[in-house]
Design an enzyme around this catalytic site. Structure first.
Site, short mmCIF file in Angstrom:
data_model
loop_
_atom_site.label_atom_id
_atom_site.label_comp_id
_atom_site.label_asym_id
_atom_site.label_seq_id
_atom_site.Cartn_x
_atom_site.Cartn_y
_atom_site.Cartn_z
N ALA A 61 -9.59 -6.05 -4.86
CA ALA A 61 -10.45 -5.96 -3.77
C ALA A 61 -10.25 -6.51 -2.68
CB ALA A 61 -11.86 -6.48 -4.10
N GLU A 62 -9.70 -7.55 -3.62
CA GLU A 62 -8.82 -8.38 -2.52
C GLU A 62 -8.03 -8.06 -1.76
OE1 GLU A 62 -9.06 -13.37 -0.66
OE2 GLU A 62 -9.37 -12.40 -3.14
N THR A 63 -7.40 -7.12 -1.71
CA THR A 63 -5.84 -7.21 -1.26
C THR A 63 -6.40 -5.49 -0.11
OG1 THR A 63 -4.32 -7.35 -3.16
CG2 THR A 63 -3.78 -5.70 -1.03
#
Length: 140
Positions: A61-63
């Protein structure tokens, strides 16, 4: 992906995108400032019970949200994650998970993305939200 997006992604990773995505097998399939799609294998990203590790979902998700934020920020600017949340709905034990990051807010100083992660059957595994602060890139 078009040449401009590819160039922007290369610049993003050259500025310190890091190796974690590579280690986890994350592959970006589509990228624009409004929507980023990527996939990650479950195998190699599990916890001791053979289930997809919740932290792996957060890394995906953060990527994806960071790539979108960096593209939204534009040339000469950087995106720095300041908040992430995740709700894990179900487990995944095999195959791949697909993440779709959709821009919820895109301002001059803040970008927020909702990231929905699903399994190979299209069932929702995780819902995440990432906010990135956007600022001018450091000189030099």
């Amino acid at each position: 992906m078009d040449a401009e997006t590819t160039g922007s992604l290369e610049a993003f990773f050259a500025r310190g995108g890091g190796d974690l995505g590579d280690k986890m097998g994350i592959e970006i399939l589509e990228a624009s400032p409004d929507r980023v799609v990527g996939k990650m294998p479950v195998k190699g990203n599990t916890q001791p019970y053979g289930l997809l590790h919740g932290g792996a979902s957060v890394v995906l998700a953060e990527t994806l949200g960071s790539v979108g934020s960096a593209l939204h920020a534009g040339e000469g600017r950087i995106a720095v994650g300041i908040e992430i949340s995740a709700t894990h709905h179900r487990s995944a034990t095999e195959g791949f998970v697909i993440g779709v990051a959709t821009k919820v807010h895109g301002g001059r100083s803040l970008a927020t993305y909702e990231i929905v992660i699903t399994d190979d059957a299209g069932r929702r595994v995780c819902t995440s939200r990432l906010s990135c602060m956007l600022r001018d890139a450091p000189k030099g």
